[in-house]
Design a protein around this motif. Structure first.
Motif, PDB file in Angstrom:
ATOM      1  N   LYS A 153       0.832  -1.204   0.000  1.00  0.00           N
ATOM      2  CA  LYS A 153       0.000   0.000   0.000  1.00  0.00           C
ATOM      3  C   LYS A 153       0.868   1.257   0.000  1.00  0.00           C
ATOM      4  O   LYS A 153       0.596   2.222  -0.712  1.00  0.00           O
ATOM      5  N   CYS A 154       1.916   1.216   0.829  1.00  0.00           N
ATOM      6  CA  CYS A 154       2.829   2.367   0.908  1.00  0.00           C
ATOM      7  C   CYS A 154       3.500   2.608  -0.436  1.00  0.00           C
ATOM      8  O   CYS A 154       3.673   3.761  -0.869  1.00  0.00           O
ATOM      9  N   LEU A 155       3.862   1.537  -1.117  1.00  0.00           N
ATOM     10  CA  LEU A 155       4.516   1.645  -2.422  1.00  0.00           C
ATOM     11  C   LEU A 155       3.607   2.353  -3.417  1.00  0.00           C
ATOM     12  O   LEU A 155       4.054   3.213  -4.191  1.00  0.00           O
ATOM     13  N   GLN A 156       2.311   2.024  -3.376  1.00  0.00           N
ATOM     14  CA  GLN A 156       1.352   2.673  -4.271  1.00  0.00           C
ATOM     15  C   GLN A 156       1.234   4.161  -3.959  1.00  0.00           C
ATOM     16  O   GLN A 156       1.178   5.000  -4.860  1.00  0.00           O
ATOM     17  N   VAL A 157       1.206   4.477  -2.651  1.00  0.00           N
ATOM     18  CA  VAL A 157       1.091   5.878  -2.237  1.00  0.00           C
ATOM     19  C   VAL A 157       2.302   6.675  -2.710  1.00  0.00           C
ATOM     20  O   VAL A 157       2.174   7.776  -3.267  1.00  0.00           O
ATOM     21  N   VAL A 158       3.497   6.111  -2.487  1.00  0.00           N
ATOM     22  CA  VAL A 158       4.729   6.818  -2.857  1.00  0.00           C
ATOM     23  C   VAL A 158       4.791   7.057  -4.359  1.00  0.00           C
ATOM     24  O   VAL A 158       5.098   8.161  -4.823  1.00  0.00           O
ATOM     25  N   ASN A 159       4.499   6.029  -5.139  1.00  0.00           N
ATOM     26  CA  ASN A 159       4.603   6.146  -6.596  1.00  0.00           C
ATOM     27  C   ASN A 159       3.585   7.103  -7.198  1.00  0.00           C
ATOM     28  O   ASN A 159       3.733   7.512  -8.358  1.00  0.00           O
ATOM     29  N   SER A 160       2.560   7.443  -6.445  1.00  0.00           N
ATOM     30  CA  SER A 160       1.561   8.392  -6.945  1.00  0.00           C
ATOM     31  C   SER A 160       1.693   9.762  -6.284  1.00  0.00           C
ATOM     32  O   SER A 160       0.813  10.607  -6.433  1.00  0.00           O
ATOM     33  N   SER A 161       2.797   9.986  -5.548  1.00  0.00           N
ATOM     34  CA  SER A 161       2.969  11.229  -4.798  1.00  0.00           C
ATOM     35  C   SER A 161       3.993  12.146  -5.458  1.00  0.00           C
ATOM     36  O   SER A 161       4.949  11.694  -6.092  1.00  0.00           O
ATOM     37  N   THR A 162       3.761  13.448  -5.264  1.00  0.00           N
ATOM     38  CA  THR A 162       4.687  14.483  -5.739  1.00  0.00           C
ATOM     39  C   THR A 162       5.059  15.367  -4.555  1.00  0.00           C
ATOM     40  O   THR A 162       4.178  15.858  -3.835  1.00  0.00           O
ATOM     41  N   PHE A 163       6.354  15.554  -4.350  1.00  0.00           N
ATOM     42  CA  PHE A 163       6.826  16.389  -3.249  1.00  0.00           C
ATOM     43  C   PHE A 163       7.672  17.524  -3.820  1.00  0.00           C
ATOM     44  O   PHE A 163       8.705  17.289  -4.434  1.00  0.00           O
ATOM     45  N   LYS A 164       7.193  18.757  -3.659  1.00  0.00           N
ATOM     46  CA  LYS A 164       7.891  19.947  -4.154  1.00  0.00           C
ATOM     47  C   LYS A 164       8.243  19.807  -5.640  1.00  0.00           C
ATOM     48  O   LYS A 164       9.391  19.965  -6.057  1.00  0.00           O
ATOM     49  N   ASN A 165       7.224  19.502  -6.417  1.00  0.00           N
ATOM     50  CA  ASN A 165       7.333  19.369  -7.866  1.00  0.00           C
ATOM     51  C   ASN A 165       8.234  18.209  -8.297  1.00  0.00           C
ATOM     52  O   ASN A 165       8.716  18.186  -9.431  1.00  0.00           O
TER      53      ASN A 165
END
Length: 574
Positions: A88-100
């Motif tokens: 689940k965490c892997l899915q969240v990370v791969n769909s996240s953007t941090f400071k562009n």
């Protein structure tokens, strides 16, 4: 007797109960279970270096509290309790953007014992890091050699350029705030009105203008100093160290992917690498202090001029072999390299310190030992050892802004004090706007260049001194004219405190433009210039009125900060 004593000790202190078979089996099972218990981590890549609090805050909002990241890493680790949570965490990370930045995740699993062994071996046998910073295990560091070199040479290369500018401007502003706080914290102040500006409402002590970006972001460096060593495969190579030598890193990588190195310098490093590999002379070993080939320095100016300096250790060479090598170098650079070399210089250095040095003479093998650069319509002659800004287009913007701030009054006779003048760039570019220029520089070769540059540009109203500025205090304090402006462009660590006191004592100096390439190290100079009067600091203090960051070094942490200081008048309260 021994049995008697033993029985008494056992009766008083109690005998440690031996483990029976069942207990032993239980302990063994617990140890096996612990060794087989798995850790579940997600490695998150494409994070910004440093910014640890912001990274932790971001992931805590996503529901993840167990985060590991060192300030210098561009990656981090999120630890969860199970494989299901990890997916689940892997899915969240791969769909996240941090400071562009689009983040990427990698699921890493290993036993608790493997993780513990890796940590212990890293902390005991690995490089000692800063306090409270975890070590980077090679297995966790998935960077390519080129990425490691980029992180070493251009640590901001992953950031968009506009983000780099924001960071650099923030760093300059931070030092201005530190100046304000240090002035506020001074004790035993006689006249509080002389530091009233530091207590004015508002966070900044002066106006901070928008930063000036570099016109060229890539390939801007006109000077490079390459190490000659061995790459990761043990092959002779010309390039940069993959890390700090003091940390035990001696491997060298070609600069072919370094963003700040010019194409000409890359080509020079590549062809000389071929030459060194074919040579019967070994490369210098920094650990054993043996070998021959040490350093290659290039200066590649916008005029097309190219200066090359080759440094060699000759302790093991006969005079005849050394002379033959000089002839071979001349033939290579003039006939085989494909590089139009303006001047070729040679240095023998058998000492232990690394890099081009002023402790050994330089011999000109071809040309006259000089190259030329154009700045703001003026032409400058450069020697191998003299300092000159490495980003010419950005330096032009810096010097133009400096001239603007000096705001020379054509109706007044003005003297410009060009302190730490180098090859005379600032004074010469402004000489036609003032009555007189006085330049002081501690490097004699630079003063030779400065005098030649004044003559080259038909400038006659300049006087140069080859001294430390603190040794020419009488020149600073004795210069009189209707207006006297001091421009300070010192080395990274600033100037001696006596220089600042001399500027304060010279009552006719009403303005100082200070150009700092490391405002943190120059902070003491700023404080000395602005602190209220005392027995030691007799002249009226200055105060900052405006500041601006000018970026001469894209993709790196460095940036020029230019500050205008104006002298306070007696009884002036702000």
């Amino acid at each position: 007797m021994f049995k008697l004593v033993s029985s008494i000790i056992d009766s008083v202190f109690g005998r440690k109960r031996p483990l029976d078979v069942d207990d032993e089996d239980e302990v063994v099972e617990q140890q096996k279970k612990q060794k087989l218990e798995m850790t579940h981590r997600i490695k998150v890549t494409n994070l910004p270096v440093r910014e640890l609090p912001a990274v932790k805050k971001y992931f805590k909002k996503l529901g993840y509290n167990r985060i590991k990241k060192a300030p210098e890493w561009d990656f981090g680790f999120i630890t969860v309790d199970s494989e299901e949570e990890a997916q689940k965490c892997l899915q969240v990370v791969n769909s996240s953007t941090f400071k562009n930045r689009q983040l990427a995740g990698e699921y890493i699993t290993e036993t608790v014992q493997e993780h513990r062994d890796k940590f212990m071996s890293g902390s005991r046998g690995g490089k000692k890091g800063k306090r409270n910073q975890p070590t980077v295990d090679d297995k966790d560091d998935t960077r390519t050699p080129a990425e490691k070199l980029a992180d070493q040479v251009t640590p901001l290369w992953r950031e968009p350029y506009d983000v780099q500018l924001v960071k650099k401007n923030r760093n300059g502003t931070k030092q201005l705030m530190n100046l304000k706080r240090k002035i506020q914290g001074l004790k035993d102040v006689r006249d509080e009105s002389q530091r009233a500006w530091a207590f004015e409402k508002g966070s900044l002590p002066c106006e901070v203008l928008d930063p000036i970006p570099s016109p060229e972001i890539n390939g801007y460096r006109t000077k490079c100093e390459f190490t000659i060593g061995k790459n990761l495969d043990g092959e002779p190579t010309v390039g940069f160290l993959l890390g700090l030598y003091r940390d035990g890193i001696t491997s060298v990588l070609e600069p072919s992917e370094c963003l700040n190195v010019s194409d000409t310098a890359k080509h020079i490093a590549r062809v000389f690498g071929d030459y060194v590999r074919k040579s019967d002379l070994p490369v210098y070993d920094r650990v054993e202090k043996t070998g021959c080939w040490r350093t290659l320095m290039t200066k590649t100016q916008s005029t097309g001029d190219v200066l090359i300096l080759v440094q060699l250790r000759a302790a093991d060479l006969t005079p005849e072999r050394l002379e033959q090598e000089k002839k071979d170098l001349i033939h290579f650079w003039t006939q085989e390299s494909g590089i139009n070399v303006t001047t070729l210089i040679f240095q023998v250095w058998d000492g232990n310190s690394n890099g081009i040095t002023d402790k050994a003479p330089m011999e000109t093998l071809t040309g006259d030992g000089y190259i030329y650069e154009n700045v703001l319509g003026c032409r400058f002659r450069l020697s191998a050892s003299a300092f000159f800004q490495v980003n010419t287009p950005a330096a032009e913007l810096l010097y133009a802004k400096c001239a603007e701030w000096c705001s020379i009054d054509a109706n007044k006779k003005t003297t410009l004090l060009d302190l730490c003048c180098g090859t005379g760039t600032i004074g010469i570019t402004m000489a036609r706007s003032v009555d007189r220029v006085v330049g002081i520089e501690m490097v004699p070769e630079a003063i030779v260049d400065a005098k030649a540059n004044a003559k080259l540009n038909n400038i006659e109203n300049v006087t140069y001194y080859a001294n430390k500025v603190e040794d020419k205090i009488d020149v600073v304090t004795g210069e009189k004219n209707e207006e006297v402006i001091a421009v300070l462009d010192p080395p990274r660590n600033g100037v001696h405190a006596s220089v600042i006191r001399a500027v304060r004592d010279a009552e006719h100096i009403d303005r100082v433009v200070y150009i700092s390439c490391d405002a943190k190290q120059a902070l003491d100079n700023f404080v000395t210039l602005c602190r209220p009067q005392s027995n030691r600091f007799r002249g009226m203090p200055f105060k900052p009125t405006r500041a601006i960051s000018v970026d001469l070094f894209p993709h790196t942490d460095h940036c020029e900060l230019m500050i205008e200081f104006v002298r306070q008048k007696p009884n002036q309260e702000s």
